[in-house]
Each structure stands twice: as C-alpha cells, then as structure tokens.
Design a protein around this motif. Structure first.
Motif, mmCIF file in Angstrom:
data_model
loop_
_atom_site.group_PDB
_atom_site.id
_atom_site.type_symbol
_atom_site.label_atom_id
_atom_site.label_comp_id
_atom_site.label_asym_id
_atom_site.label_seq_id
_atom_site.Cartn_x
_atom_site.Cartn_y
_atom_site.Cartn_z
ATOM 1 N N PRO B 737 -8.455 -6.139 -7.335
ATOM 2 C CA PRO B 737 -7.180 -6.336 -6.631
ATOM 3 C C PRO B 737 -6.379 -5.061 -6.409
ATOM 4 O O PRO B 737 -5.884 -4.827 -5.292
ATOM 5 C CB PRO B 737 -6.436 -7.343 -7.524
ATOM 6 C CG PRO B 737 -7.517 -8.098 -8.226
ATOM 7 C CD PRO B 737 -8.631 -7.107 -8.430
ATOM 8 N N PRO B 738 -6.243 -4.167 -7.411
ATOM 9 C CA PRO B 738 -5.335 -3.037 -7.173
ATOM 10 C C PRO B 738 -5.817 -2.071 -6.104
ATOM 11 O O PRO B 738 -5.035 -1.237 -5.650
ATOM 12 C CB PRO B 738 -5.242 -2.352 -8.552
ATOM 13 C CG PRO B 738 -6.251 -2.986 -9.428
ATOM 14 C CD PRO B 738 -6.738 -4.236 -8.796
ATOM 15 N N LEU B 739 -7.082 -2.182 -5.679
ATOM 16 C CA LEU B 739 -7.518 -1.321 -4.573
ATOM 17 C C LEU B 739 -6.665 -1.589 -3.334
ATOM 18 O O LEU B 739 -6.360 -0.686 -2.560
ATOM 19 C CB LEU B 739 -9.001 -1.544 -4.263
ATOM 20 C CG LEU B 739 -9.596 -0.552 -3.261
ATOM 21 C CD1 LEU B 739 -10.947 -0.033 -3.744
ATOM 22 C CD2 LEU B 739 -9.740 -1.137 -1.870
ATOM 23 N N LEU B 740 -6.238 -2.846 -3.183
ATOM 24 C CA LEU B 740 -5.446 -3.218 -2.006
ATOM 25 C C LEU B 740 -4.069 -2.555 -2.009
ATOM 26 O O LEU B 740 -3.433 -2.431 -0.962
ATOM 27 C CB LEU B 740 -5.275 -4.741 -1.927
ATOM 28 C CG LEU B 740 -6.448 -5.548 -1.386
ATOM 29 C CD1 LEU B 740 -7.636 -5.547 -2.331
ATOM 30 C CD2 LEU B 740 -6.033 -6.982 -1.075
ATOM 31 N N LEU B 741 -3.619 -2.150 -3.197
ATOM 32 C CA LEU B 741 -2.277 -1.556 -3.283
ATOM 33 C C LEU B 741 -2.167 -0.268 -2.472
ATOM 34 O O LEU B 741 -1.083 0.117 -2.044
ATOM 35 C CB LEU B 741 -1.902 -1.297 -4.749
ATOM 36 C CG LEU B 741 -1.772 -2.555 -5.618
ATOM 37 C CD1 LEU B 741 -1.497 -2.170 -7.070
ATOM 38 C CD2 LEU B 741 -0.670 -3.472 -5.093
ATOM 39 N N ALA B 742 -3.303 0.391 -2.253
ATOM 40 C CA ALA B 742 -3.284 1.644 -1.490
ATOM 41 C C ALA B 742 -2.868 1.421 -0.045
ATOM 42 O O ALA B 742 -2.518 2.382 0.656
ATOM 43 C CB ALA B 742 -4.655 2.313 -1.548
ATOM 44 N N THR B 743 -2.877 0.173 0.398
ATOM 45 C CA THR B 743 -2.390 -0.124 1.747
ATOM 46 C C THR B 743 -0.949 0.358 1.917
ATOM 47 O O THR B 743 -0.509 0.652 3.024
ATOM 48 C CB THR B 743 -2.492 -1.642 2.003
ATOM 49 O OG1 THR B 743 -3.812 -2.059 1.654
ATOM 50 C CG2 THR B 743 -2.237 -1.978 3.459
ATOM 51 N N ALA B 744 -0.226 0.474 0.814
ATOM 52 C CA ALA B 744 1.145 1.006 0.869
ATOM 53 C C ALA B 744 1.161 2.417 1.460
ATOM 54 O O ALA B 744 2.117 2.800 2.140
ATOM 55 C CB ALA B 744 1.767 1.010 -0.533
ATOM 56 N N VAL B 745 0.111 3.199 1.197
ATOM 57 C CA VAL B 745 0.059 4.568 1.715
ATOM 58 C C VAL B 745 -0.147 4.549 3.234
ATOM 59 O O VAL B 745 0.502 5.297 3.974
ATOM 60 C CB VAL B 745 -1.070 5.367 1.018
ATOM 61 C CG1 VAL B 745 -1.152 6.776 1.587
ATOM 62 C CG2 VAL B 745 -0.850 5.401 -0.488
ATOM 63 N N TRP B 746 -1.019 3.677 3.682
ATOM 64 C CA TRP B 746 -1.253 3.510 5.131
ATOM 65 C C TRP B 746 0.061 3.107 5.807
ATOM 66 O O TRP B 746 0.435 3.665 6.847
ATOM 67 C CB TRP B 746 -2.339 2.437 5.300
ATOM 68 C CG TRP B 746 -2.829 2.168 6.685
ATOM 69 C CD1 TRP B 746 -3.380 3.053 7.567
ATOM 70 C CD2 TRP B 746 -2.859 0.885 7.342
ATOM 71 N NE1 TRP B 746 -3.749 2.403 8.721
ATOM 72 C CE2 TRP B 746 -3.446 1.076 8.618
ATOM 73 C CE3 TRP B 746 -2.458 -0.404 6.978
ATOM 74 C CZ2 TRP B 746 -3.635 0.026 9.517
ATOM 75 C CZ3 TRP B 746 -2.657 -1.442 7.876
ATOM 76 C CH2 TRP B 746 -3.231 -1.226 9.131
ATOM 77 N N ASN B 747 0.762 2.168 5.199
ATOM 78 C CA ASN B 747 2.044 1.737 5.757
ATOM 79 C C ASN B 747 3.074 2.864 5.740
ATOM 80 O O ASN B 747 3.865 3.010 6.669
ATOM 81 C CB ASN B 747 2.573 0.526 4.981
ATOM 82 C CG ASN B 747 1.809 -0.754 5.316
ATOM 83 O OD1 ASN B 747 1.251 -0.882 6.412
ATOM 84 N ND2 ASN B 747 1.776 -1.696 4.388
ATOM 85 N N ALA B 748 3.052 3.677 4.690
ATOM 86 C CA ALA B 748 4.002 4.787 4.597
ATOM 87 C C ALA B 748 3.734 5.832 5.674
ATOM 88 O O ALA B 748 4.658 6.415 6.243
ATOM 89 C CB ALA B 748 3.931 5.423 3.210
ATOM 90 N N LEU B 749 2.458 6.069 5.967
ATOM 91 C CA LEU B 749 2.121 7.032 7.029
ATOM 92 C C LEU B 749 2.635 6.530 8.371
ATOM 93 O O LEU B 749 3.181 7.295 9.167
ATOM 94 C CB LEU B 749 0.596 7.239 7.083
ATOM 95 C CG LEU B 749 0.006 8.056 5.933
ATOM 96 C CD1 LEU B 749 -1.522 7.981 5.959
ATOM 97 C CD2 LEU B 749 0.451 9.515 6.015
#
Lengths: 160, 774, 290
Positions: B737-749
């Motif tokens: 599950p925590p792999l999905l948390l990196a989507t926050a970086v995509w959203n931040a970009l």
C-alpha cells in the motif's frame, strides 16, 4: 591462459592467489578466496554492492583487475568487525533498522566507513553524496543516512 | 493437518492479551538476519559453497522483437571451449510451457519470437564465462515480422492477452449526460524494472530416482516446483524447492523466478550434473517482466462543488507478449481505480494489450498503483476546471459521510479511517502554513517553483485469485524446549520471518531467540501461495499461529495432568509455564516432560482467509478481507528552465492496524514510498524503434539514489486503529500500500508547474515539455 | 578463451613499446572503469592489457613554475581532489572530473581515460577544452602535443595514431581574474551520464571579458569547442545580450541524437540554459567569489 601470482593483504592478512589476468578483484574475492560478503549487483560499477577499499580508497571490486591488487591493502566487509566486536557503523545499522534484504548492506557499510575515515564530521549532504554510488532498492536510504550521521557523532564523542 | 479456524485460534490466543513478552507481538525487533547482513555472513544463493561438478548455464536471447525463428544451429556455441551443452526446445523432456496462470507460454522460443530478449536457448558450460561466451556465439536466424510496440497499436488491432474486464455501477451514460459539467482526459504511466539488487538465480542439483533439488531466489517456491515438474515431465513429488532469502524481489521473483529455475533444472537433467543459472544484469533486465505501463482515457461528469457524479474510463495495460499475471494486475487496477473515493455512476474498463515486448508481471502493488492514478488524475483535472484545490475535491468525494460507502463492486470502505489518515497527514505536514510558504516562495523566485501535493490510498488486502488465499506452517518443539519454525512464506528483506517468529513466540510465551527460523521448502510445507499481495504476514502468521497453538494445547494438557489442574489454568509466559500461584516449570522442562509422556510436539498449521468471495460474471463481491489506508503530503521544487526537480519533504501516515513489528513496518513504508517515487519520477524504460529495451543496467535505468530522496521524510504508523477484521493480532498488511503514497509527489509536480497533464515518469524532460505545453 | 596478458611497466618507453608491438590488440588500463565494463560485455577483447599506473609520470600532478599544471593521464579524480592547489586554480575542471561516477569510480577513473574512451558525454572533456588544456601523447614516433578538442574523432574513436598513449594534460597558467565552471544536466542527481555538459573558462579585467572558452558535451558525436560562444562573450561585460548570443551559439552548435537519455529538443534547450548558468559561476569565481 597463464595464471598470474598475486601477493596482497586482505583485511590485514597477507594473502596470495593465482588468477587469470582478466579476472576482476570481485571474482577473486568471491570465487577464489570465498569472501562472499562482497556482492555483485550490476557488474558495471554502478551499484556499489561490491565496494571495497584499496589502500584506503573506496573502489568497486568489479571495476578492478585482481592482478592490480598486487602489493595493495584490500579492505572488505569481512574485516569490518574487529576481534568479535562490531564496528560502530554495523552496530548502529542494527539499532536503527538501516537494512532490509541485506544485499547492498556490506557495500554501504564499507563505503560509509571509508567516508567517516576521511571525514569524521560529515554534513547530511556529504553523507548522501558519499553514498551516492551505493544503490539500495529496499530502504529508501533515510535510515541509512541517519545511522551514518549518528555513528559519526558517537565516534567523535568517543574520541573526545 | 490441523485446521484451526481463525476465530477459534484467535480466541484461544487472546488477541488483546497484554503484551507481556518483550519479543512477542508489537516489539520492534530487528530483521532475523540483520546481524549477518551487517557482517557479510548472510549467504545468498550465489554465496553458497558450490557443489562438486557444478556447471553454469547462460541464456541466449532474441535480438529481434517479432519474427519467424529458424531452428537454431548449436554449433557456434559448442565450438566455444568449456561449453558442454546447448539446450533447445526439442531438449525439453516435459512441456515447453512456463505459464503461471494460463497455458502455452514457451520457456524457449520455438519457431516464433515474440519479444526482444526472449530466451532461445540454454547454454551450459564448465564456467560461467564459457556458458556466456557460448550463448553470445549463437547466431539465430530470425525472419522479422512487424512488431506491435505500443498500447495504441494493440488497441487498434484489438490485440489482447485476455478479454477486457469491466466494472460498472448505475448508468454512467445517463449520469454523464445529466451532470452539470463534463471533462475528458488522457495520460499514461510507464512501466518499472524491479531492480532487485540480487539478480535472478537458481541452482538445480539432480538426485536419485528422478529427483531434482532446486534452490531458487523465488517468492513462490511452490510455483517453481510446479514449473520445474512441468518442464521436466515429472511428478511434483520429485522436485524440492528451497529458498532461504532473496536480495529483494518486489514481485519480480514471482513468475519470473520460476522459469529461471526451470532452465537450470532442464540443464541439470540433461547433463546429470548440478547447474547454476545466474543472470547477468543486462540479461535479467532484458528477459524478465516489469510493471505494466498504462494508458488512460476518461470522461467525468461533476458539479460546481467538485462532486464527481459519473465516470467512464478505459485503462489499457501493456501486458507484453503473453498473459503471465496480467489478469490479476488488471483486476487490481479496476478495483482500485477510485482509490478512497466514491463515484455513484461509472464504467471502468481494463484492456490487456498484447505487444511484442517482454511479458509484464507482478510488481509491488500489482496494478493497484496504476489504478489509483486514474482517480487522482480525474480529481486534479476536475479541481482545475472547478477552480478548487484538488484536496478539497478529493475530500468531497471520499467514500462514507454523505457519499456511498461501498466500492462499485461491493467492497465496504471505512470512511472514518479515510478521513482520519488524511487529517493526520495534513496536520503532520502543517499543510496550511506550508501552502502559504510555497506561495510566498513562488511569488519571489524567478525560475524555481515549489509545489505541494497529497495522496490518500485505500488498498484491498487478499489475493484477487480466491484460491491463493491459503497458507501452511510446520512447527516443532524439541525436547530441550527449542522451537523450529517453517512456513510457506519467503523472506525477501521485508521482515516476514521475524514477524511470524514473533507470532509463534507470542503463542508459546517465549523469547523469540528460542525459535530457529528456517528456509522455505516445498518439502516442509506444500501447496503454498506466493509471498505476494502484501499477504505474507496475514496468511503465514495465522498458519504458524495455528500450528503453535495446537502444540501449546497439548503441552498445556501435559502440565495440567502433572499438576492436577485444568488445562485452561496453564499459562505460558516469560519462557515459563505456570498454573495457579505456585505451580511453575520452564518451557524446556515441560517440553522434556511431554516427550517422556509420548506427546507429539510437532504440528502443521493451515489457514484460509475467511469471508472473501468474487463473482466473475457479475464482477461483484467482497474480494478483500480488509482494506488498508494511508495518506501523504509531498513538497517539491522544480527548475522551470531545465525541468529538474527534487522532492524536498514527505509526510506519510500509514494504517498497519496494530503493527506486529513497528521497526519492520516503518521500513516497508519508507522503502515503498521511495520505490513509488522512482516509478513516478525517474525510472524510465526506453525502447528503440525496433522494440529493443536499451536501459539494461543502472548506468541508464535510474532508480533513486541517496540524493534523489527527500531530505525530510516523516513517516508514522496510524495509532490506535487495530484491524476490524480478524487479522493476526489485529495487524494489517504493509508491503504494497505505501507505494501508492508516492502519488503525492506526482501531484506536487503538477501543482508546481500548473499543468493539466503530466505523464509518468515525470522526468526532467517531461516536466520541461509540460511547462512549455501548459 | 583467447590468451590475455597483463603488463604493468615502470617506464613509458616500455609501455609504448609493448602497446605498439601488440598492433591494436592491446588496451591501456588506467582506472579501468570503462575498460572492464567493455571487457565484460564482450565489446573489448584485448590480448594485452598495459597498466600505466606504475609509471611515475602517469600519476603525477605537478604545478609548473609558470603557474600551469601538468596532470598525468592516470591520475584519479580522487587524487586530483586531494591536491592542495589544483581545485583552487581550476575548480571547474575538478568539478567535472569528480562528476564522473560515484566515490567508488572517482577513486579509479582518470581524465586520461575519460578522454580516450571518447564518449561524447565524457564529463571532464568539456571542462578541459574550456581550460585550453593541451594533451601530451607518446608513440613509436616520439612525443607530440595536441589540443584536447583535437583528440576525440567520434563516439569511441580518437585521433591518436597507432601505438600512441596519452601521457598527460598541461593546463595553462591562470592570469588574475580568471575562473572556470562546469555544469551538466542529468536525469538524476548523481551517478549519471550527461544529457548536456558544458564547461566555461573566463578571464575578466575590470569587469570586461578578456578571454573566454566554452566546451560543450553530449550534444554531438564529439565534445565541441564552441568558439562562437566564447567570441560572443569576449569584450562584453556579460550583459544579457552577450549571454543570449553565447547561449544561441551553444544551441546552434548542438547536433544531438534522440536516445534513451534525452531528445534533441530537450538537449538543445538545456544547452543554452547551462551556458548562462556556467558563465555566472565562472564569472563569480573570476571576481574572487567562490
């Protein structure tokens, strides 16, 4: 192929071996001398799993011919704990869970030790830079960086 | 086989009992091999002493993506000194079929080549260099056929590896038509190479009576056993597969490890000698499957508050040339396409596109991360169109509250936990103050732009294939009170072995040091599921619990009889066994007593996940035993003149229920986040026009390094949230599950550069082009 | 397996003799960070390996009486970094040399090897070109000198004559008011190969540029000396117009390929950005800043 005779010092022990001229130091360490703590990750010097020191300088054992080791002092992970006592970096990596699958760990530790020997008081940036040649696919590096910084601080205190 | 149903076992052990034992549940114990890893003494497969007479194998790979293969002439390889055998499809005594789920996926290309990097032959030599030189000497004659190299072309040709799957709810067409506003989007996400630091490796040793002992770096010893038997044409009982540890796996040593081991076993059978096959990194990357790349097209209907009323979406996965595990991957993608959100009317269709590339496979998250990108993209676009912050739009659509609280296929979601993880991550990151800082920075800097992004995840735990949700364990207590533990789970660095040992220590009330952790073996525990889908601790923890509980019950009876008390009065704690106020003996004394009384101190344990079901025809059910939640905030900085970017900080909150081992679980969360960061920002697989992958090593394929990760990484496990399902000690899975948390970086970009569309991986080049196009 | 021999001569004459006698079957071993990878991938199959690290001249760093430097071809990046003076005089060259790979690679890799590997993306080469370094080579016909930019002939090819070995680099003396810088664009922060690499060396007098050289890597089959960029800066006070002209010259010089590391459009755009940034750093150094 005519084998060459090489005399060297590994982890303080005088060592001799025979090898073909095109063998890498990594190959001889692992397959001739049975020192399997040094790992092969990529074979192209890009991952750092085979990090060892040669005359105190950090190198990738896969990028060095074994014959070049003649007359050199080689340091590997097997020589890091002295007299049954873990090196402070090893101890700290255990305490801080700075390892997971463990296959990059020996290279990371050898690189971190070389870093602290040259720079006992590194900044976080210097630690990250110093370990940039060691890939880890499990931990995300944060615990590794914290462990190296903490060890450095403790080693400085111990000296004082 | 002792089959304790979970609720009974659960009650027997008392899941809520106080944690008296310092090495039992919830203790932050170190990885079982941590000391050996730190000293270099831990032996990975290639570190083991080599058996006498060992031969080495190497693979010859196709240089062409698609073509007719003429029968291969082995002579050039045989002419290389040291080469002892060149094995072709005709040398396979059983079936040339390595399909993990379907049928007819060839191990060695036979007449037809379907991707560049496909194995054509196994060359065996007295040294690894001889085998590699032999493989390089082969000159395959391939008459090229036009390859299909992109998802669009596969869609145009309707080239699928399996029929499309769809989940629908309500009438999305009508709901779209009725929605106040509509919006369409298209984007793509790239694949990902696993880049386990230990490459694929297997050692096969032939024995008597057709036996084959295989040591394999695999997440799935049982599948290795099955494939070796299939390729050799023998019964499963002739093949024993053992795995002590892997140097990373991440899904890449599920189906791929099986055929690597089968190649080694074929060579061992044909030569009658032990054979080791260790793939060089280039070969490993060329020949093994990766995370599925996805192409997304969607239309959404929404209102001025950002409520998404309808969604019609297609998610097209690049399966590569064969099925492999694609069915499960697209199942997880469509079941996770709404993340933590609710959309009342929708149709989400998943396409499994056949292309002439390596067959894509399991990779941490197994389609879940790709699925979750869909709703994140919709939320981002709807937010921009409605002039609202994406966080507000996502919250507006969270499941529960006034919105629906079931996924479109019938899985209940816990709206309170969704809101809680998000609120905590937002607070940890000091969101409002940080947002103001970012705005102030951007107002004054000439070309750097900062951005803030977030992510909230809901990830279902259980294998999508219902039958895989089972596990076994084998526990022995010896006469001195030492304990030997074996189970079907494999150790790849994730800390499974110590967690399961903690479960057993907890049952017996002993220190975990009393327990010998042993290599996974098909000879000890048969018919197991892979260690995958984050289920390792859930399944094997319960199985080991069952085995240990059975033995403990027998030991309690022995003590009770000796003391003349009721078995229920016998307590196991602190390496002692006690009853009443003054009856006590050590655990070892009781073990000795039990053997003297001829009581068995060995038991198997078995577990199957309860309460899960799936109706394939209706595409409805409750496929997941429970759902894990998490949330993240990330801050980035972008150089708008070069597209270079850095993640400056990340704040993560992950729901692990009541953690079995917080040290291990935190490590999983951090590592998964960084792996996700790599997938979404820097890891780019690059194929040339002929369909040959050209990023075949770490010099060109870039996983995150020590300076690519955020200098501020604050990770927390959600507290006071024991699992509501009857999981082992109320813990929750944490691997994927925590792999999905990196989507926050995509959203931040996307926030930093103010763009509608940003394909992943968001390399500097893509970021710069997105800035130009916005 | 073909026979392979290893020699570690103590003198240059011995090395040149053995290298020339092998008639193309020999490879020079300095740091080995490219050679060993090529051998493993079957791209290099030398019959003879001549290790030049035991030749004193090859591993020496000498500050010359006129203020210039002579660097042996096999000097490693780490040795260069440890030299007390070199990094003060040529910070840009040192940065470039130490961008080659990781600490592990820096302990071995040499500027001589970087040049002879003739990768268009070699990091040290644009900085050496900007510095106006001269290469000393020795072969069966004796010694000669050539400018750095004359050595690469194309990807993996050099203009060295058969049997010639690079002995070292000579960097000219630095007048007061000089500074250099090297920047590269890579997909990742460390351990990567340049998509664009750019070196600048400047001398300023009273704020006016009196000398300027620009080296540009990874955008053409060889690393380039971009004379037009240097000329655009010459005589200027680094006004925006001069910087724009120099950046345009860099973009115009690009003849890149689309490959796994970057597209033509991206490389070209970034080349101009790097020029301006590298000039700013070099100018700051020239004016006594860091």
């Amino acid at each position: 192929m005519s084998k060459m005779h090489v005399t060297t010092t590994i982890n303080g022990e005088p060592t001799e071996f025979l090898c073909d001229p095109d063998r890498s130091l990594l190959d001889v360490l692992r397959n001739t001398l049975g020192l399997t703590g040094t790992k092969e990750g990529c074979g192209t010097g890009d991952c750092g799993a085979c990090s060892v020191t040669v005359d105190g300088r950090l190198v990738c054992a896969c990028l060095m011919l074994a014959v070049e080791a003649g007359g050199c002092e080689i340091g590997t992970i097997e020589g890091m704990a002295q007299g049954g006592e873990l090196h402070p970096l090893q101890q700290k990596f255990l305490e801080m869970a700075a390892l997971q699958c463990g296959i990059c760990t020996p290279g990371v530790l050898v690189a971190a030790k070389a870093l602290l020997e040259k720079n006992p008081d590194p900044t976080e940036t210097e630690v990250r830079f110093g370990l940039a040649g060691n890939l880890c696919r499990c931990t995300g590096y944060d615990k590794i960086v914290r462990a190296v910084l903490d060890t450095a601080a403790e080693m400085r205190e111990a000296v004082q | 086989m002792t089959d304790l149903s979970p609720p009974a076992a659960f009650l027997a052990a008392g899941p809520d009992q106080p944690r008296r034992n310092p090495s039992g549940m919830g203790a932050a114990l170190r990885h079982d091999s941590a000391l050996k890893h730190a000293t270099g003494e831990a032996r990975f497969l290639d570190d083991l002493p080599e058996p006498p007479g060992l031969l080495h194998a190497a693979l010859a790979l196709s240089p062409v993506a698609h073509g007719r293969l003429a029968p291969l002439d082995p002579a050039p390889a045989r002419a290389v000194p040291g080469v002892v055998a060149v094995l072709l499809p005709g040398d396979i005594p059983g079936r040339n079929d390595i399909a993990a789920a379907g049928t007819n996926e060839v191990m060695l290309a036979d007449g037809l080549v379907e991707h560049a990097g496909q194995p054509l032959a196994v060359v065996v030599g007295t040294t690894r260099d001889a085998a590699l030189a032999g493989a390089a000497a082969l000159r395959p004659e391939i008459a090229p056929l036009p390859p299909v190299l992109c998802i669009e072309e596969a869609i145009a040709r309707e080239a699928w590896v399996l029929p499309p799957q769809a989940i629908t709810r309500g009438d999305p067409c009508a709901a779209l038509a009725a929605a106040p506003r509509r919006l369409s989007g298209e984007f793509r996400a790239g694949g990902q190479e696993h880049f386990y630091l230990e490459g694929q490796i297997a050692l096969a040793v032939p024995g008597e009576d057709g036996e084959m002992a295989v040591q394999s770096s695999t997440q799935h010893p049982t599948e290795v056993q099955h494939l070796v038997a299939r390729v050799l044409g023998c019964d499963h009982n002739r093949v024993t597969v053992t795995t002590r540890r892997m140097g990373g796996a991440f899904g890449g040593k599920e189906s791929n490890a099986s055929w690597v081991a089968a190649c080694a076993a074929l060579a061992a059978r044909r030569t009658g000698r032990p054979v080791k096959l260790r793939l060089p990194r280039r070969v490993d990357i060329a020949a093994t499957g990766k995370r599925h790349p996805f192409l997304y097209r969607w239309t959404a209907g929404f209102d001025a508050t950002g409520r998404i009323l309808a969604l019609d979406a297609i998610m097209a996965a690049d399966a590569g040339h064969s099925l492999d595990l694609t069915g499960g991957v697209i199942f997880r993608a469509i079941t996770h396409a709404l993340g933590p959100c609710d959309v009342p009317a929708l149709s989400v269709r998943a396409l499994a596109c056949k292309t002439n590339t390596v067959s894509n496979t399991a990779f941490r998250g197994f389609g879940g991360p790709q699925g979750a990108l869909l709703i994140e993209d919709v939320v981002h676009r709807v937010a921009r169109a409605a002039g609202l912050p994406p966080e507000q739009v996502r919250e507006r659509n969270f499941a529960g509250g006034g919105n629906g609280s079931e996924t479109p296929y019938g899985q209940p979601l816990e709206g309170d936990l969704i809101r809680r993880v998000w609120a905590e991550a937002r607070a940890d990151a000091d969101w409002d103050a940080r947002r103001a800082e970012v705005a102030a920075f951007n107002a004054q800097h000439p070309y750097l732009r900062r951005g803030l992004g977030s992510m909230v995840l809901a990830f279902g735990i259980s294998f999508g294939q219902m039958h895989m949700n089972q596990a076994g364990a084998l526990v022995h207590v010896y006469a001195d009170g030492s304990i030997r533990l074996n189970h079907g789970g494999t150790e790849m660095g994730q800390g499974l072995f110590i967690k399961v040992a903690q479960v057993v220590a907890s049952v017996f009330g002993v220190d975990v040091a009393r327990i010998a952790i042993t290599a996974t073996s098909t000879a000890e525990v048969p018919n197991t599921a892979p260690t995958a889908a984050s289920t390792g601790s859930d399944l094997n923890g319960w199985a080991a619990h069952a085995a240990a509980s059975a033995i403990r019950a027998r030991m309690a009876e022995v003590a009770a009889e000796d003391w003349g008390v009721a078995p229920a009065e016998v307590e196991f704690a602190e390496d002692m066994v006690r009853a009443g106020g003054n009856r006590a003996m050590s655990f070892g004394e009781l073990a000795k007593l039990a053997t003297m009384k001829r009581v068995s101190l060995s038991a198997t344990g078995f577990y199957r996940t309860p309460d899960i079901h799936w109706d394939r025809a209706a595409m409805r059910g409750r496929p997941f035993f429970y759902v894990s939640y998490g949330a993240a905030v990330a801050e980035v900085a972008v150089d708008t003149l070069t597209g270079e970017h850095r993640c400056l900080g990340a704040w993560l909150v992950q729901d692990c229920g009541r953690s079995l081992n917080p040290a291990v679980d935190l490590g999983q969360v951090e590592g998964a986040f960084i792996q996700g960061l790599g997938w979404l920002t820097c890891e780019e697989l690059w194929w040339d026009a002929e369909g040959r992958l050209r990023t075949l090593g770490p010099a060109t394929y870039k996983i995150p390094g020590s300076r690519d990760v955020p200098p501020v990484l604050k990770v927390r496990l959600l507290e006071g949230a024991p699992a509501r399902s009857e999981t082992i000690f109320r813990s929750k899975a944490v691997g994927e599950p925590p792999l999905l948390l990196a989507t926050a970086v995509w959203n931040a970009l996307k926030d930093a550069i103010g763009t509608d569309r940003l394909d992943a991986p968001a390399t500097p080049e893509r970021v710069l082009m997105a800035i130009r196009d916005r | 397996m073909a026979e392979i021999r290893y020699l570690a001569p103590r003198t240059l004459d011995e090395a040149v003799g053995a290298f020339a006698a092998a008639q193309g079957a020999a490879r020079i071993l300095a740091g080995g960070t490219d050679l060993l990878v090529q051998m493993r991938n079957g791209l290099a199959k030398p019959g003879l390996i001549v290790d030049i690290k035991k030749i004193a001249e090859m591993t020496e760093i000498a500050e010359l009486p006129d203020g210039g430097f002579r660097i042996g071809a096999a000097v490693s990046g780490a040795m260069l970094a440890e030299h007390p003076r070199f990094g003060q005089v040529w910070p840009g060259v040192l940065e470039a040399v130490n961008l080659i790979g990781s600490k592990q690679v820096q302990g071995r890799a040499s500027p001589g090897g970087n040049l002879c590997n003739a990768s268009p993306a070699g990091d040290s080469v644009p900085a050496m070109i900007a510095a106006g370094a001269v290469v000393t080579v020795q072969g069966p016909e004796g010694r000669r000198q050539m400018p750095v930019e004359a050595v690469p002939a194309g990807p993996g090819r050099t203009n060295l004559r058969p049997g010639e070995i690079v002995v070292g680099f000579t960097l000219p003396p630095r007048p007061a008011g000089s500074g250099d810088a090297y920047l590269r664009m890579i997909p990742r922060t460390e351990m990567d190969i340049a998509v664009v690499g750019l070196g600048v060396s400047l001398t300023l007098a009273g704020g006016t540029v009196t000398h300027a050289r620009v080296g540009l890597g990874a955008v053409a089959p060889t690393v380039l000396l971009v004379e037009e960029a240097g000329n655009a800066l010459l005589g200027s006070r680094l006004e925006e117009a001069a910087l724009d002209a120099a950046a345009a010259a860099c973009r115009a010089a690009c003849r890149p390929i689309n490959d796994k590391r970057g597209t033509i459009a991206y490389r070209t755009k970034v080349a101009g950005v790097l020029l301006k940034r590298a000039v700013a750093i070099a100018a700051q150094r020239a004016q006594g800043g860091n």
